[in-house]
Write a protein that holds these residues in place. Structure first.
Motif: not given
Length: 548
Positions: A451-458, A463-466, A484-486
């Motif tokens: 959930x933490x890694x899916x935060x679009x504001x951060x 959802x893309x590997x970039x 936010x990286x956990x």
């Protein structure tokens, strides 16, 4: 005939009490009533979230609830999920909340606790102090023992397997490689080599049949974790009634894995004893690669800790010849419980991460070329002609593109995306950004990397590997991404082996892409399982190698 008034009054009181406890109090008086509920039944019953978990839909369901309802969501009558740093990670994990029975229900080995499954913080901290220096970044990157072990494993086991597959491809068009299995093997060998010493550790990389057997044992248990972990009482009662919610083969697999880990502990103990005797005789001590770094330190620390107790039974004589032996004997399973947890977590999470890294890179040939160019700047590069010398760990660690590729894989494909439960303290606490929600004590609360890694504001386009996001962003935006990286958790109970994991993953990637390009042959079932630990659903990724 008159109805007895006392039984009627008693039954009415019980019914009214139940209505108050299960309906009126949750709706109007519970401190948790203000927290948005993920489902209508959540205030009254845990059945909804239990059903979601049993069906293997927990991670995506909780993520959808947070996206719909905000950073604090109620999952059950006494369960809350948080998806924020302030009032979330900072309060629950950095704040040092205790673990609950969720861990001890499943993560004991030999019926004994280990550092990961210990609920209370104090005994955890005591155990962690015994071994944390062996896993520190400075020690990992400068360890002559680990360097010697890594050189042997990469040059004499891993690269020969890659070249063997490549050679077969030249004559057999159908020859492909399940990179998930091979990477799982090499990560296990590096982890167990560092723990037990190379002579006492696994060699799954060279022995594909042993690797296949072990992965069948290990992965075959995953789908049966729900019942003993979430409903241990139901599981025990069902078994007493002759109903097995967990098949017998799971118990057999656990027994075989425990026996295997115990055998490595025993071999490491023998190697240390022989080395001690050789030193006394003036002979050469144990070789660097065979040194059991983690086992040696843990066993020594635990023996010292328990000697006082044993001495009491031996007339208090610290020089009694039986003291050390008695301590070692009594601690044999305690040591093995701890180190089985280390080797399982160390190989499993790294193997999963690297499988998705290879999958992502195999779809991007230009990025492979850029990574290879970076890797070949190492002195020496990780090529067969460089053997037995491997690149310096510190030089490898600071390669920017390699780091970005690994970090982005850990973000988008965390090996452990599921919730990490804790228990709120007796006095309660506030959860969520200001003003937050007041939560009483003894409530299960958790955050999750998924959930933490899916935060679009951060993380833009989360959802893309970039990988470029870790190269292009700096300043406050980069600091926010780091907060936010956990992938390894946070606080006093974050992953103790994170530095070893990063070390081995970077070396393995360097070994592959310094020598080969990869392409996908079959990635069916590559989707991650929706579970606490999330390997590919198919337990495979079939690739082809191209010599470069």
């Amino acid at each position: 005939m008159a109805v007895p008034i006392i039984p009627v009054l008693a039954l009415s009181a019980v019914m009214l009490g139940a209505v108050y406890k299960y309906i009126i109090h949750p709706l109007f008086f519970s401190p948790l009533r203000r927290i948005p509920a993920a489902h209508l039944s959540v205030p009254f019953s845990p059945l909804w979230i239990l059903w979601i978990r049993q069906q293997g839909r927990q991670n995506r369901t909780i993520l959808a609830a947070h996206e719909r309802l905000g950073p604090v969501v109620r999952l059950g009558p006494r369960e809350v999920s948080v998806n924020c740093v302030r009032g979330g990670l900072s309060t629950v994990y950095t704040g040092g909340m205790e673990k609950g029975e969720w861990y001890s229900n499943l993560f004991y080995n030999y019926g004994l606790p280990n550092m990961f499954s210990t609920n209370a913080s104090k005994p955890h901290s005591t155990r962690k102090r015994m071994i944390s220096n062996t896993y520190s970044k400075s020690n990992i990157n400068s360890s002559a023992v680990l360097t010697a072990q890594t050189s042997i494993i990469l040059y004499e086991r891993f690269l020969p397997q890659l070249f063997k597959t490549f050679s077969a491809q030249l004559t057999e068009t159908a020859s492909v490689l399940n990179i998930y299995a091979l990477i799982s093997a090499v990560t296990m060998d590096i982890v167990t080599g560092y723990i037990f010493g190379l002579s006492a550790s696994s060699n799954l990389t060279s022995n594909t049949a042993s690797c296949s057997h072990f992965l069948d044992l290990y992965n075959g248990r995953r789908s049966y974790n729900f019942w003993p972990q979430e409903l241990p009482g139901v599981t025990r009662w069902a078994r007493k009634l002759g109903i097995r919610l967990v098949p017998e083969f799971v118990d057999a697999a656990n027994d075989e894995i425990e026996a295997w880990a115990l055998s490595m502990c025993d071999k490491a103990a023998i190697a240390l004893e022989q080395s001690s005797e050789e030193k006394k005789a003036g002979e050469n001590p144990i070789s660097l690669a065979d040194t059991p770094v983690v086992y040696g330190q843990l066993a020594s620390a635990l023996v010292k800790e328990s000697q006082k107790e044993v001495q009491k039974d031996l007339n208090g004589d610290p020089n009694h010849p039986d003291v050390a032996g008695e301590c070692q004997k009594s601690l044999r399973l305690t040591i093995s419980s701890e180190l089985l947890d280390h080797l399982a977590a160390g190989f499993d999470t790294s193997g999963i991460t690297l499988t998705y890294l290879v999958h992502e890179l195999s779809q991007r040939r230009e990025l492979q070329s850029a990574l290879r160019a970076e890797l070949l700047t190492l002195s020496p590069p990780l090529l067969p002609s460089s053997a037995p010398v491997i690149p310096d760990a510190k030089a490898l660690d600071v390669l920017p593109l390699l780091h970005a590729i690994l970090w982005e894989t850990l973000r988008l494909h965390p090996a452990i995306p599921g919730p990490q439960p804790r228990v709120t303290p007796a006095g309660g606490c506030s959860l969520g950004p200001d003003p937050g929600f007041w939560v009483p004590g003894a409530v299960r609360v958790s955050a999750s990397a998924g959930c933490l890694h899916a935060n679009e504001s951060v993380f833009k386009k989360a959802g893309s590997w970039k990988p470029e996001r870790w190269l292009e962003v700096d300043g406050e935006s980069r600091k926010e991404m780091d907060r936010w990286f956990w992938a390894f958790g946070s606080g006093g109970r974050m992953c103790v082996g994170s530095n070893l994991a990063i070390y081995q993953m970077k070396y393995i990637v360097a070994a592959i892409y310094s020598n080969f390009a990869t392409s996908i042959v079959d990635d069916s079932g590559i989707e991650q399982e929706d579970a606490y630990t999330a390997p590919p659903k198919s337990d495979k990724l079939m690739i082809q190698l191209e010599r470069v």
